[in-house]
Design a protein around this motif. Structure first.
Motif, mmCIF file in Angstrom:
data_model
loop_
_atom_site.group_PDB
_atom_site.id
_atom_site.type_symbol
_atom_site.label_atom_id
_atom_site.label_comp_id
_atom_site.label_asym_id
_atom_site.label_seq_id
_atom_site.Cartn_x
_atom_site.Cartn_y
_atom_site.Cartn_z
ATOM 1 N N LYS A 13 0.858 -1.187 0.000
ATOM 2 C CA LYS A 13 0.000 0.000 0.000
ATOM 3 C C LYS A 13 0.889 1.231 0.000
ATOM 4 O O LYS A 13 1.817 1.330 0.809
ATOM 5 C CB LYS A 13 -0.911 0.015 1.224
ATOM 6 C CG LYS A 13 -1.894 -1.131 1.237
ATOM 7 C CD LYS A 13 -2.751 -1.104 2.471
ATOM 8 C CE LYS A 13 -3.638 -2.337 2.507
ATOM 9 N NZ LYS A 13 -4.435 -2.405 3.717
ATOM 10 N N ILE A 14 0.607 2.157 -0.917
ATOM 11 C CA ILE A 14 1.400 3.372 -1.036
ATOM 12 C C ILE A 14 0.461 4.566 -0.949
ATOM 13 O O ILE A 14 -0.531 4.632 -1.679
ATOM 14 C CB ILE A 14 2.196 3.383 -2.351
ATOM 15 C CG1 ILE A 14 3.129 2.169 -2.398
ATOM 16 C CG2 ILE A 14 2.966 4.689 -2.500
ATOM 17 C CD1 ILE A 14 3.823 1.962 -3.710
ATOM 18 N N HIS A 15 0.803 5.526 -0.076
ATOM 19 C CA HIS A 15 -0.060 6.678 0.166
ATOM 20 C C HIS A 15 0.614 8.013 -0.152
ATOM 21 O O HIS A 15 -0.035 9.046 -0.073
ATOM 22 C CB HIS A 15 -0.499 6.721 1.637
ATOM 23 C CG HIS A 15 -1.236 5.509 2.071
ATOM 24 N ND1 HIS A 15 -2.595 5.364 1.923
ATOM 25 C CD2 HIS A 15 -0.803 4.351 2.631
ATOM 26 C CE1 HIS A 15 -2.969 4.188 2.395
ATOM 27 N NE2 HIS A 15 -1.897 3.550 2.821
ATOM 28 N N LEU A 30 4.590 -2.789 -10.288
ATOM 29 C CA LEU A 30 3.475 -2.611 -9.359
ATOM 30 C C LEU A 30 2.692 -3.913 -9.357
ATOM 31 O O LEU A 30 1.754 -4.094 -10.125
ATOM 32 C CB LEU A 30 2.587 -1.443 -9.806
ATOM 33 C CG LEU A 30 3.237 -0.067 -9.802
ATOM 34 C CD1 LEU A 30 2.295 0.969 -10.412
ATOM 35 C CD2 LEU A 30 3.627 0.344 -8.396
ATOM 36 N N ILE A 31 3.119 -4.833 -8.528
ATOM 37 C CA ILE A 31 2.468 -6.136 -8.449
ATOM 38 C C ILE A 31 1.833 -6.244 -7.071
ATOM 39 O O ILE A 31 2.492 -6.054 -6.057
ATOM 40 C CB ILE A 31 3.479 -7.266 -8.695
ATOM 41 C CG1 ILE A 31 4.046 -7.133 -10.119
ATOM 42 C CG2 ILE A 31 2.824 -8.626 -8.494
ATOM 43 C CD1 ILE A 31 5.149 -8.100 -10.430
ATOM 44 N N ASN A 32 0.536 -6.530 -7.058
ATOM 45 C CA ASN A 32 -0.238 -6.609 -5.808
ATOM 46 C C ASN A 32 -0.149 -5.309 -5.015
ATOM 47 O O ASN A 32 0.059 -5.319 -3.811
ATOM 48 C CB ASN A 32 0.212 -7.786 -4.944
ATOM 49 C CG ASN A 32 -0.038 -9.110 -5.601
ATOM 50 O OD1 ASN A 32 -0.882 -9.242 -6.468
ATOM 51 N ND2 ASN A 32 0.701 -10.117 -5.194
ATOM 52 N N CYS A 33 -0.283 -4.184 -5.717
ATOM 53 C CA CYS A 33 -0.159 -2.870 -5.074
ATOM 54 C C CYS A 33 -1.498 -2.137 -5.045
ATOM 55 O O CYS A 33 -2.282 -2.221 -5.979
ATOM 56 C CB CYS A 33 0.824 -1.988 -5.833
ATOM 57 S SG CYS A 33 2.521 -2.471 -5.618
ATOM 58 N N THR A 34 -1.689 -1.400 -3.966
ATOM 59 C CA THR A 34 -2.793 -0.455 -3.873
ATOM 60 C C THR A 34 -2.161 0.917 -3.683
ATOM 61 O O THR A 34 -1.412 1.137 -2.739
ATOM 62 C CB THR A 34 -3.712 -0.782 -2.687
ATOM 63 O OG1 THR A 34 -4.272 -2.074 -2.899
ATOM 64 C CG2 THR A 34 -4.827 0.242 -2.565
ATOM 65 N N ILE A 35 -2.470 1.809 -4.599
ATOM 66 C CA ILE A 35 -1.963 3.174 -4.562
ATOM 67 C C ILE A 35 -3.146 4.055 -4.206
ATOM 68 O O ILE A 35 -4.173 4.009 -4.868
ATOM 69 C CB ILE A 35 -1.387 3.608 -5.930
ATOM 70 C CG1 ILE A 35 -0.518 2.512 -6.550
ATOM 71 C CG2 ILE A 35 -0.695 4.953 -5.828
ATOM 72 C CD1 ILE A 35 0.682 2.128 -5.764
ATOM 73 N N LYS A 51 5.892 -2.688 -14.910
ATOM 74 C CA LYS A 51 5.131 -3.943 -14.944
ATOM 75 C C LYS A 51 4.007 -3.846 -13.915
ATOM 76 O O LYS A 51 4.235 -3.447 -12.775
ATOM 77 C CB LYS A 51 6.050 -5.114 -14.616
ATOM 78 C CG LYS A 51 5.351 -6.451 -14.670
ATOM 79 C CD LYS A 51 6.321 -7.571 -14.393
ATOM 80 C CE LYS A 51 5.596 -8.898 -14.437
ATOM 81 N NZ LYS A 51 6.504 -10.020 -14.192
ATOM 82 N N MET A 52 2.795 -4.189 -14.319
ATOM 83 C CA MET A 52 1.636 -4.108 -13.422
ATOM 84 C C MET A 52 0.859 -5.414 -13.427
ATOM 85 O O MET A 52 0.596 -5.972 -14.484
ATOM 86 C CB MET A 52 0.692 -2.999 -13.886
ATOM 87 C CG MET A 52 1.090 -1.640 -13.453
ATOM 88 S SD MET A 52 -0.209 -0.459 -13.823
ATOM 89 C CE MET A 52 0.572 0.409 -15.138
ATOM 90 N N GLN A 53 0.507 -5.866 -12.236
ATOM 91 C CA GLN A 53 -0.402 -6.995 -12.060
ATOM 92 C C GLN A 53 -1.174 -6.757 -10.777
ATOM 93 O O GLN A 53 -0.574 -6.418 -9.750
ATOM 94 C CB GLN A 53 0.352 -8.319 -11.954
ATOM 95 C CG GLN A 53 1.028 -8.754 -13.210
ATOM 96 C CD GLN A 53 1.802 -10.051 -12.992
ATOM 97 O OE1 GLN A 53 2.093 -10.455 -11.875
ATOM 98 N NE2 GLN A 53 2.148 -10.704 -14.081
ATOM 99 N N HIS A 54 -2.460 -6.919 -10.829
ATOM 100 C CA HIS A 54 -3.310 -6.780 -9.644
ATOM 101 C C HIS A 54 -3.065 -5.439 -8.953
ATOM 102 O O HIS A 54 -2.833 -5.380 -7.747
ATOM 103 C CB HIS A 54 -3.104 -7.938 -8.670
ATOM 104 C CG HIS A 54 -3.138 -9.279 -9.316
ATOM 105 N ND1 HIS A 54 -4.274 -9.769 -9.908
ATOM 106 C CD2 HIS A 54 -2.183 -10.216 -9.497
ATOM 107 C CE1 HIS A 54 -4.022 -10.955 -10.416
ATOM 108 N NE2 HIS A 54 -2.759 -11.244 -10.184
ATOM 109 N N CYS A 55 -3.083 -4.381 -9.731
ATOM 110 C CA CYS A 55 -2.789 -3.044 -9.224
ATOM 111 C C CYS A 55 -4.085 -2.233 -9.135
ATOM 112 O O CYS A 55 -4.874 -2.194 -10.080
ATOM 113 C CB CYS A 55 -1.793 -2.363 -10.154
ATOM 114 S SG CYS A 55 -1.175 -0.817 -9.521
ATOM 115 N N THR A 56 -4.283 -1.575 -7.992
ATOM 116 C CA THR A 56 -5.483 -0.784 -7.754
ATOM 117 C C THR A 56 -5.083 0.637 -7.365
ATOM 118 O O THR A 56 -4.192 0.834 -6.542
ATOM 119 C CB THR A 56 -6.327 -1.394 -6.618
ATOM 120 O OG1 THR A 56 -6.633 -2.743 -6.958
ATOM 121 C CG2 THR A 56 -7.612 -0.624 -6.404
#
Length: 88
Positions: A13-15, A30-35, A51-56
């Motif tokens: 998680k990045i805020h 950004l793999i399994n990341c929530t921004i 690279k992105m996978q499962h990114c929200t």
């Protein structure tokens, strides 16, 4: 049936924008990341190099071209809720 997440891939998680930039310097993915709640309109991100996978992305702001690019790459983009008692 494949599982969406694998053991050993804890979600990130990045805020803050500084945290986001530091995170990408270590590994451009950004793999399994929530921004959450970051304004990307003030910085240039080369999204095609990440690279992105499962990114929200929740409550983030993007330039229109960047937003379209992320959606095309299957990122989940949720705008900040305005009509419910929840703040990002």
């Amino acid at each position: 049936m494949k599982h969406k997440f694998r053991a050993g891939d804890p979600p990130t998680k990045i805020h803050e924008i500084k945290t986001f930039q530091a995170f990408l310097k270590k590994a451009p993915n950004l793999i399994n990341c929530t921004i959450q709640n970051i304004d990307f309109t003030e910085i240039k991100i080369k999204w095609h190099n990440i690279k992105m996978q499962h990114c929200t992305f929740i409550g983030c702001k993007f330039e229109n071209g960047d937003l379209q690019h992320l959606i095309e790459r299957d990122a989940i983009v949720l705008h900040e809720p305005k009509t419910i008692p929840y703040h990002v």
